[in-house]
Structures are given as structure tokens and as C-alpha cells.
Design an enzyme around this catalytic site. Structure first.
Site, mmCIF file in Angstrom:
data_model
loop_
_atom_site.group_PDB
_atom_site.id
_atom_site.type_symbol
_atom_site.label_atom_id
_atom_site.label_comp_id
_atom_site.label_asym_id
_atom_site.label_seq_id
_atom_site.Cartn_x
_atom_site.Cartn_y
_atom_site.Cartn_z
ATOM 1 N N ARG A 196 0.971 -1.174 -0.201
ATOM 2 C CA ARG A 196 0.078 0.150 -0.089
ATOM 3 C C ARG A 196 0.837 1.101 -0.179
ATOM 4 N NH1 ARG A 196 -5.314 1.029 1.483
ATOM 5 N NH2 ARG A 196 -5.385 3.174 2.884
ATOM 6 N N HIS A 221 -6.847 1.203 -7.325
ATOM 7 C CA HIS A 221 -7.001 0.452 -6.184
ATOM 8 C C HIS A 221 -7.711 -0.677 -6.532
ATOM 9 C CE1 HIS A 221 -7.570 -0.341 -1.951
ATOM 10 N NE2 HIS A 221 -8.179 0.895 -1.660
ATOM 11 N N GLN A 229 -9.987 -2.995 -3.867
ATOM 12 C CA GLN A 229 -11.154 -2.292 -3.796
ATOM 13 C C GLN A 229 -12.239 -2.628 -4.734
ATOM 14 O OE1 GLN A 229 -12.116 -0.415 -0.752
ATOM 15 N NE2 GLN A 229 -14.064 -0.851 -1.918
ATOM 16 N N ASP A 277 -15.895 9.023 -2.890
ATOM 17 C CA ASP A 277 -14.832 8.872 -1.901
ATOM 18 C C ASP A 277 -14.246 10.110 -1.395
ATOM 19 O OD1 ASP A 277 -12.421 7.661 -0.834
ATOM 20 O OD2 ASP A 277 -11.157 7.532 -2.694
ATOM 21 N N CYS A 287 -15.709 3.735 -0.545
ATOM 22 C CA CYS A 287 -14.604 2.653 -0.202
ATOM 23 C C CYS A 287 -14.045 2.945 1.352
ATOM 24 C CB CYS A 287 -13.453 3.026 -1.254
ATOM 25 S SG CYS A 287 -12.954 4.728 -1.054
ATOM 26 N N ARG A 296 -14.216 -6.985 1.175
ATOM 27 C CA ARG A 296 -12.870 -6.657 0.869
ATOM 28 C C ARG A 296 -12.123 -8.287 1.559
ATOM 29 N NH1 ARG A 296 -10.133 -1.863 0.733
ATOM 30 N NH2 ARG A 296 -8.312 -3.467 0.506
#
Length: 305
Positions: free
Chosen positions: A108, A135, A138, A225, A265, A293
Site C-alpha cells: 500500500r 485500487h 477495492q 470517495d 470505499c 474486501r
């Protein structure tokens, strides 16, 4: 032990971006994710003896915990290193140390170049758990959630409202290849990367607009987001002013289909990009999305490891 579903072509070695999953591999991961969620006990020893290394430059709740739990629930284990990956030694040295100790790397990072460099030097799979461009993990959970709610996704409309960021990029590339129409509403200087839009447009109907109402009209799902991601804190005040017309509130959400769901997310800045009323609406699927997830990443790990 239950083996992953067979696929017709070799699975990618790494997941650097969404496009590392060929269409048949994307479908296989999602099908397996649905199976894992329904019958987790069948897969409890699937990764016995396997070990995952998490390299995290950014803080995390969902990503870190779901990867760690996924490995443990599949019979393996995970370790986590937090901090700049290349602060004390080159990325290529980090990769060649870690690949001697574990079976996979989850990273990450701030810069997507770090993902590319890890993958170039690592003999074990490297998974992009978030970079400035993509991402993909996600997006897998997002489309799993959409399939649970609506079934076949072909022809459905997904609207993303806000910053044309890494999440928007991955949604175009992943949802678009599953047959969804994707509309992105963002201010003129904050729209998605044109090269990624062009790539997504090769296989999906992609609309880029500055009009939030246009994007949301008739949508099956409305997604947003945060307006200022990690590393953009100094821009937060200016972004709040610019993005104010893009808040997902009850008025904007009402322009979607009556059965539309809301996605985010997380973490969310309630009262900024989305109102509390929408977050807590019966049509909000944010916690189903967060749960998925775990399941989507279990499937991905079984396919890669």
C-alpha cells in the site's frame, strides 16, 4: 482443501493494476469470492503453510485487517511492516529480501512506481493494495457487492461522483470489463487520468462529465470517495470548496434509480463528500462492501499463491 476454480489461461503473476486480471481471471476471482463467502469452512486450509508480507506506507483499517484475516482464515499467516518502503534501502533490495521469506507481497504505497519496481524485482506475487493510480482490491469488493445486489452487471450504470482518483480508475477498468456503463462526475481539473479513460473506453461505455446530476441520472449505484486523500491534506480546504457541488446528498441520490445503492470505499468524511443521511440509508451498502474486501481478497490470494 478446496482448490481454486480452474481458469482457461494462466493467471497473472502480479496484481499491479486491474488490467493484470484478464477478463476470464477477473470472472474466476469473483466466482470464487462468492463461493468463499457462502462456504468459508471449505477453504479454511487452502493456504496452509503460506505467509504473506504486507508493506504499508499508508495507514489502513480495512486493507490491512482484511488481508491479515484472509491469510489466517485460509490457514496461512501474515506479517506487516509500516513505513516508507525505500527509506533505508532501495525498493529492489526490499523486494529481494522479502521474496526469500514469504510467499507474497501486498503493498500500500504513495507512488505506483513503487508497485512496479517491487513487481520487477520480486520472484513472488506482488499485490497492489492501493497506489496513487489504482485500487484494484477495492474494485473487486465493489463489483462483488454489486453482483450480490443486482446479479448480472451487464448494461447497468455505475456513477462515481467526486475526485477522479485511483478508485475511479479501478472502477472504470474493473466494472467496465464486466459490462457496466461507468459515469464519472468531477470538477474540470480533477477528472480521471485521460490515458486510463482511453484504456477503459476500449471495452466499456465511459462518460466523463463535470455535471454530477448527469452522472447520477438513472444509475444503479452511486459511489463517492474522500475529496482529499492521504498525502493531500494541505489541499483539503481548497478541495472542500471546489468539490462542494459534488456532495452525495439525498437530493442528488434521488436522481438515481429507486433501487440504486450507495457505495463508498471508506473511511468517509461524513458531511463533506456524503451526508450522514445517505450513509445510514437502507440503500447504503458500504458495510457489505467493506466485508467483501475479506472475501474478494481471499479469492485473489488463493489464485495468486
Amino acid at each position: 482443501m478446496t482448490a481454486p476454480m480452474p481458469i482457461s489461461k494462466p493467471f497473472a503473476k502480479h496484481l499491479r493494476s486491474d488490467l493484470d486480471l484478464a477478463p476470464e481471471s477477473l470472472r474466476a476471482v469473483l466466482d470464487l469470492a462468492h463461493q468463499v463467502k457462502k462456504t468459508p469452512a471449505k477453504f479454511a486450509k487452502s493456504l496452509s503453510g503460506k505467509y504473506l508480507t504486507l508493506l504499508f506506507e499508508k495507514p489502513s483499517l480495512r486493507t490491512r485487517l482484511t488481508f491479515e484475516l484472509a491469510m489466517k482464515q485460509l490457514g496461512g499467516d501474515a506479517v506487516t511492516s509500516i513505513g516508507p518502503i525505500a527509506e533505508r534501502e532501495p525498493v529492489k533490495d526490499v523486494a529481494r529480501n522479502v521474496d526469500r521469506w514469504s510467499n507474497g507481497i501486498v503493498a500500500r504505497v504513495f507512488s505506483h512506481q513503487t508497485i512496479e519496481e517491487l513487481a520487477a524485482w520480486s520472484k513472488i506475487p506482488v499485490i497492489n493494495a492501493l497506489s496513487d493510480l489504482y485500487h484494484p482490491c477495492q474494485a473487486l469488493a465493489d463489483v462483488q457487492t454489486l453482483e450480490e445486489r443486482f446479479g448480472k452487471l451487464d448494461g447497468m450504470k455505475l456513477a462515481f461522483v467526486g475526485d477522479g482518483n485511483n478508485v475511479a480508475h479501478s472502477l472504470m477498468l474493473t466494472a467496465g470489463r464486466l459490462g457496466m456503463r461507468v459515469a464519472i462526475a468531477a470538477p474540470a481539473n480533477y477528472q480521471p487520468n485521460p490515458e486510463i479513460v482511453a484504456e477503459a473506453s476500449k471495452f466499456a461505455e465511459i462518460t466523463i462529465t463535470a455535471d454530477a446530476s448527469e452522472a447520477v441520472a438513472g444509475a444503479h449505484a452511486v459511489y463517492t470517495d474522500v475529496w482529499a486523500s492521504m498525502g493531500q491534506e494541505s489541499e483539503a480546504a481548497e478541495r472542500s470548496r471546489i468539490f462542494a457541488p459534488y456532495q452525495v446528498n439525498e437530493e442528488l441520490f434521488a436522481q438515481a434509480r429507486p433501487d440504486a445503492i450507495f457505495l463508498h470505499c471508506l473511511p468517509a468524511k461524513r458531511g463533506l463528500e456524503v451526508t450522514d443521511a445517505v450513509m445510514e440509508s437502507p440503500r447504503s451498502a458500504i458495510f457489505d462492501e467493506a466485508e467483501n474486501r475479506l472475501h474478494a481478497q481471499k479469492a485473489l490470494l488463493m489464485m495468486l499463491l
